[in-house]
Design an enzyme around this catalytic site. Structure first.
Site, PDB file in Angstrom:
ATOM      1  N   ASP A  32      -6.181  -6.164  11.123  1.00  0.00           N
ATOM      2  CA  ASP A  32      -6.441  -4.719  11.219  1.00  0.00           C
ATOM      3  C   ASP A  32      -7.581  -4.402  12.195  1.00  0.00           C
ATOM      4  O   ASP A  32      -8.561  -3.732  11.829  1.00  0.00           O
ATOM      5  CB  ASP A  32      -6.813  -4.148   9.834  1.00  0.00           C
ATOM      6  CG  ASP A  32      -5.842  -4.529   8.739  1.00  0.00           C
ATOM      7  OD1 ASP A  32      -4.634  -4.559   9.014  1.00  0.00           O
ATOM      8  OD2 ASP A  32      -6.293  -4.797   7.604  1.00  0.00           O
ATOM      9  N   GLU A 241       1.174   3.656   7.719  1.00  0.00           N
ATOM     10  CA  GLU A 241      -0.256   3.327   7.611  1.00  0.00           C
ATOM     11  C   GLU A 241      -0.808   3.094   9.023  1.00  0.00           C
ATOM     12  O   GLU A 241      -0.116   3.267  10.015  1.00  0.00           O
ATOM     13  CB  GLU A 241      -0.466   2.089   6.726  1.00  0.00           C
ATOM     14  CG  GLU A 241       0.201   0.824   7.243  1.00  0.00           C
ATOM     15  CD  GLU A 241       0.152  -0.343   6.257  1.00  0.00           C
ATOM     16  OE1 GLU A 241      -0.335  -0.190   5.127  1.00  0.00           O
ATOM     17  OE2 GLU A 241       0.654  -1.421   6.634  1.00  0.00           O
TER      18      GLU A 241
END
Ligand code: FUB
Length: 342
Positions: A32, A241
């Site tokens: 991420d 997301e």
């Protein structure tokens, strides 16, 4: 029906193909990546994956991260420094579990680390921690940001000096439980389906002190090319997301992951609140279930930061951060990238 992360948790046909990029670090697992240029260097704010031994489920319980390490590099292709533990869950007063995808911002010489974390009631909120250095160590505020929820915060600084936080994530990120900024505990992992619009990411301007929202949280509209909302069943395009915003030639680019179809897509708009109109795929599915990215300009070139599971040979919760160059063409379109060599 209940989604199953088992069905497509590893895209195994891709495992045998050659990867375009190598992990930026191999001594720990990282994921991420939120990349920023601070003090003329590239700083990457990743999740810190590890083997917790917790079984995989649809809520992402196996992503049980405990701390953050910040990475930096002076030049692309140069040495990558791991600055050690920048923030530990044990030093966050309101912590329940799961430090997920963070982001960072700088204002007036103070650095802000924004992080999603479940509170003691197992509800995801967004926290903020401060430091006088981009690499930390960071000190967390005693409470999560008021009216924050869900996960994957991404902070965008506009040219006029205003900061906006984008956030939200479906299933494990609990966005499906929030309607009109109100939590509904009776919703578990279902997202809308059928002839209704998809769930939408959220946005709010940040307060002057960077520690709260300055306004009510709003939905970020994502429209299809014909101007209609992207629908719930359109899993190839709908938001799941990993929000990110960058600005290129005065256009705002909102990019995100489609989750169970594993694309990084983008949509463009004329202001930070949207609406954003769908444009296409930036990054095709990588090796591993999750696909999560950031986009940053550094020394005149644009880069895509992403992760995959090449180092752990396909363990979906043990990922590694990578980067490659990204190009906007003369019309501002982003060329679709693959993480694999042809
Ligand atoms: O790293 C945990 C979660 O996996 C992130 O918050 C999501 O975006 C996905 O990458």
């Amino acid at each position: 029906s209940k989604p199953s992360s088992e069905e497509s948790s590893v895209i195994d046909t891709t495992a045998v193909r050659a990867f375009k990029s190598e992990p930026l670090v191999t001594h720990i697992y990282t994921a991420d990546p939120s990349a920023h240029v601070f003090e003329g260097k590239l700083y990457i704010y990743p999740s810190h994956d590890w083997e917790s031994g917790i079984a995989e489920d649809d809520f992402g319980s196996h992503f049980d991260m405990q701390d953050y390490h910040i990475l930096s590099m002076d030049e692309v292709g140069g040495e990558v420094t791991d600055h050690g533990v920048a923030l530990d869950k044990k030093d966050i007063a309101w912590a329940g579990r799961q430090l997920w995808a963070p982001d960072a911002a700088e204002k007036d010489g103070t650095y802000y680390l924004y992080f999603p974390l479940k509170d003691k009631q197992d509800i995801f909120k967004i926290g903020v921690a401060t430091s006088d250095r981009p690499e930390g160590p960071f000190t967390a505020e005693p409470e999560p940001m008021k009216n924050s929820y869900s996960m994957d915060p991404a902070v965008f600084k506009d040219d006029d000096g205003a900061y906006y936080m984008y956030f939200g994530g479906v299933w494990g990120g609990q966005l499906q439980r929030w309607d009109d900024n109100t939590y509904d505990a009776s919703v578990t992992a279902q997202e809308p389906s059928g002839d209704v619009p998809a769930l939408l990411p959220r946005v709010a301007k940040l307060s002057d002190d960077m520690k709260q929202f300055a306004e009510e949280v709003k939905e970020v509209e994502i429209l299809d090319a014909d101007g209609s909302p992207i629908m719930a069943d359109d899993h190839d395009k709908r938001f799941f997301e990993a929000s990110w915003v960058h600005k290129y030639n005065d256009k705002y680019y909102f990019s995100y992951s489609t989750g169970d179809t594993h694309n990084i897509c983008y949509a463009t708009g004329d202001n930070p609140y949207g609406p954003f109109t769908y444009q296409g795929i930036i990054l095709e599915p990588v090796y591993g279930w999750t696909n999560h990215h950031s986009i940053t300009e550094f020394n005149g070139k644009w880069y895509l930061f992403y992760h995959d599971t090449s180092l752990s040979e396909g363990q979906t919760h043990l990922r590694s951060v990578k980067m490659m160059e990204l190009k906007h063409d003369e019309n501002g379109k982003i060329e679709t990238l693959s993480a694999f060599k042809e």
